[in-house]
Design a protein around this motif. Sequence first.
Motif, PDB file in Angstrom:
ATOM      1  N   LYS A  62       0.837  -1.203   0.000  1.00 34.55           N
ATOM      2  CA  LYS A  62       0.000   0.000   0.000  1.00 34.55           C
ATOM      3  C   LYS A  62       0.872   1.253   0.000  1.00 34.55           C
ATOM      4  CE  LYS A  62      -3.716   2.250   2.537  1.00 34.55           C
ATOM      5  NZ  LYS A  62      -4.692   2.114   3.623  1.00 34.55           N
ATOM      6  N   GLN A  63       1.922   1.250   0.847  1.00 39.40           N
ATOM      7  CA  GLN A  63       2.820   2.405   0.903  1.00 39.40           C
ATOM      8  C   GLN A  63       3.521   2.611  -0.438  1.00 39.40           C
ATOM      9  OE1 GLN A  63       6.233   1.967   3.420  1.00 39.40           O
ATOM     10  NE2 GLN A  63       6.763   4.144   3.314  1.00 39.40           N
ATOM     11  N   ALA A  64       3.941   1.522  -1.080  1.00 39.47           N
ATOM     12  CA  ALA A  64       4.615   1.635  -2.371  1.00 39.47           C
ATOM     13  C   ALA A  64       3.695   2.285  -3.408  1.00 39.47           C
ATOM     14  CB  ALA A  64       5.061   0.247  -2.847  1.00 39.47           C
ATOM     15  N   ILE A  65       2.446   1.865  -3.430  1.00 38.76           N
ATOM     16  CA  ILE A  65       1.498   2.438  -4.391  1.00 38.76           C
ATOM     17  C   ILE A  65       1.269   3.917  -4.087  1.00 38.76           C
ATOM     18  CG2 ILE A  65      -0.867   2.328  -5.267  1.00 38.76           C
ATOM     19  CD1 ILE A  65      -0.783  -0.703  -4.609  1.00 38.76           C
ATOM     20  N   MET A  66       1.108   4.253  -2.816  1.00 34.63           N
ATOM     21  CA  MET A  66       0.850   5.648  -2.449  1.00 34.63           C
ATOM     22  C   MET A  66       2.050   6.541  -2.776  1.00 34.63           C
ATOM     23  SD  MET A  66      -2.224   5.792  -1.653  1.00 34.63           S
ATOM     24  CE  MET A  66      -2.296   7.482  -1.106  1.00 34.63           C
TER      25      MET A  66
ATOM     26  N   GLN B 161      11.445   7.916  -9.092  1.00 30.42           N
ATOM     27  CA  GLN B 161      11.759   6.498  -8.962  1.00 30.42           C
ATOM     28  C   GLN B 161      12.839   6.233  -7.906  1.00 30.42           C
ATOM     29  OE1 GLN B 161      13.045   4.776 -12.648  1.00 30.42           O
ATOM     30  NE2 GLN B 161      13.575   2.829 -11.732  1.00 30.42           N
ATOM     31  N   ASP B 162      13.889   7.041  -7.886  1.00 31.59           N
ATOM     32  CA  ASP B 162      14.983   6.821  -6.931  1.00 31.59           C
ATOM     33  C   ASP B 162      14.530   7.051  -5.495  1.00 31.59           C
ATOM     34  OD1 ASP B 162      16.748   6.198  -8.978  1.00 31.59           O
ATOM     35  OD2 ASP B 162      17.344   8.296  -9.260  1.00 31.59           O
ATOM     36  N   LYS B 163      13.672   8.031  -5.281  1.00 29.30           N
ATOM     37  CA  LYS B 163      13.177   8.300  -3.934  1.00 29.30           C
ATOM     38  C   LYS B 163      12.290   7.149  -3.448  1.00 29.30           C
ATOM     39  CE  LYS B 163      10.810  11.772  -1.154  1.00 29.30           C
ATOM     40  NZ  LYS B 163      10.133  13.065  -1.142  1.00 29.30           N
ATOM     41  N   VAL B 164      11.413   6.660  -4.310  1.00 24.35           N
ATOM     42  CA  VAL B 164      10.545   5.534  -3.951  1.00 24.35           C
ATOM     43  C   VAL B 164      11.391   4.307  -3.632  1.00 24.35           C
ATOM     44  CG1 VAL B 164       8.785   3.933  -4.827  1.00 24.35           C
ATOM     45  CG2 VAL B 164       8.578   6.386  -5.281  1.00 24.35           C
ATOM     46  N   ARG B 165      12.370   4.025  -4.466  1.00 26.17           N
ATOM     47  CA  ARG B 165      13.251   2.874  -4.248  1.00 26.17           C
ATOM     48  C   ARG B 165      13.977   3.008  -2.910  1.00 26.17           C
ATOM     49  NH1 ARG B 165      15.965  -0.779  -7.749  1.00 26.17           N
ATOM     50  NH2 ARG B 165      15.113   0.394  -9.481  1.00 26.17           N
ATOM     51  N   GLY B 166      14.512   4.191  -2.614  1.00 23.27           N
ATOM     52  CA  GLY B 166      15.230   4.418  -1.363  1.00 23.27           C
ATOM     53  C   GLY B 166      14.343   4.216  -0.135  1.00 23.27           C
ATOM     54  N   ILE B 167      13.138   4.757  -0.180  1.00 26.64           N
ATOM     55  CA  ILE B 167      12.203   4.613   0.951  1.00 26.64           C
ATOM     56  C   ILE B 167      11.836   3.149   1.167  1.00 26.64           C
ATOM     57  CG2 ILE B 167       9.845   5.135   1.726  1.00 26.64           C
ATOM     58  CD1 ILE B 167      10.176   7.892   0.335  1.00 26.64           C
ATOM     59  N   LEU B 168      11.524   2.445   0.086  1.00 25.64           N
ATOM     60  CA  LEU B 168      11.118   1.042   0.209  1.00 25.64           C
ATOM     61  C   LEU B 168      12.288   0.160   0.665  1.00 25.64           C
ATOM     62  CD1 LEU B 168       8.769   0.719  -2.897  1.00 25.64           C
ATOM     63  CD2 LEU B 168       8.139   1.048  -0.481  1.00 25.64           C
ATOM     64  N   GLU B 169      13.488   0.437   0.170  1.00 23.61           N
ATOM     65  CA  GLU B 169      14.660  -0.338   0.622  1.00 23.61           C
ATOM     66  C   GLU B 169      14.936  -0.107   2.104  1.00 23.61           C
ATOM     67  OE1 GLU B 169      17.803   0.645  -2.116  1.00 23.61           O
ATOM     68  OE2 GLU B 169      17.114  -0.845  -3.578  1.00 23.61           O
ATOM     69  N   ASN B 170      14.759   1.119   2.564  1.00 23.87           N
ATOM     70  CA  ASN B 170      14.918   1.395   3.997  1.00 23.87           C
ATOM     71  C   ASN B 170      13.898   0.631   4.822  1.00 23.87           C
ATOM     72  OD1 ASN B 170      17.134   3.072   3.760  1.00 23.87           O
ATOM     73  ND2 ASN B 170      15.903   4.942   3.661  1.00 23.87           N
ATOM     74  N   ASP B 171      12.660   0.563   4.329  1.00 22.52           N
ATOM     75  CA  ASP B 171      11.622  -0.199   5.034  1.00 22.52           C
ATOM     76  C   ASP B 171      11.963  -1.686   5.088  1.00 22.52           C
ATOM     77  OD1 ASP B 171      10.219   2.062   5.559  1.00 22.52           O
ATOM     78  OD2 ASP B 171       8.592   1.655   4.149  1.00 22.52           O
ATOM     79  N   ILE B 172      12.503  -2.205   4.013  1.00 24.21           N
ATOM     80  CA  ILE B 172      12.868  -3.621   3.981  1.00 24.21           C
ATOM     81  C   ILE B 172      13.972  -3.911   4.995  1.00 24.21           C
ATOM     82  CG2 ILE B 172      13.981  -5.405   2.587  1.00 24.21           C
ATOM     83  CD1 ILE B 172      12.431  -4.267   0.177  1.00 24.21           C
ATOM     84  N   GLU B 173      14.955  -3.008   5.053  1.00 22.36           N
ATOM     85  CA  GLU B 173      16.052  -3.202   6.025  1.00 22.36           C
ATOM     86  C   GLU B 173      15.531  -3.109   7.439  1.00 22.36           C
ATOM     87  OE1 GLU B 173      19.251  -0.528   5.145  1.00 22.36           O
ATOM     88  OE2 GLU B 173      19.447  -1.279   3.112  1.00 22.36           O
TER      89      GLU B 173
END
Length: 149
Positions: free
Chosen positions: A125-129, A137-149
């Motif tokens: 849901k966060q990724a879609i929002m 794209q780079d900001k979305v990737r960075g935020i999602l990678e931080n969440d995964i870590e």
Amino acid sequence: MNINYIIGIVGAFGVFLLGCVMGINIGPKAAGKPPITFELSNLWNFFDAASIFITIGCTIFIVVASFPGSMLKAMPKHFKIILNNKMFDPKGYIDQLVELAQIARKNGLLSLEEKANEQTDPFFKQAIMLIVDANDQDKVRGILENDIE
């Protein structure tokens, strides 16, 4: 239960045992013998308690030395995920992503907001929002990678 994990473990153990009991007869001493023999007596050549203790013990302590305590505490959780693959359905996520891409292509990115609110997975849901909010794209990737870590 993850069937691939079980097949892999059983298969590895089977190949190990087969390799232990198999004998390959080549050279001058092999005259009159078949090239490959299987003898259970060969199995005892591979059993040595000290070697097993050293191999397993050193492996465990190298793993302990390689990871911080927080990651070691999380290992049972990761083993549970490995054994229970029903928690994550990659095909379901792929189908949802394809559907969302078609909706975005036809109706624009803002039309994804309604679909995002229908999601039960908070990460998805966060990724879609993040995409709906027109982040690059780079900001979305960075935020999602931080969440995964």
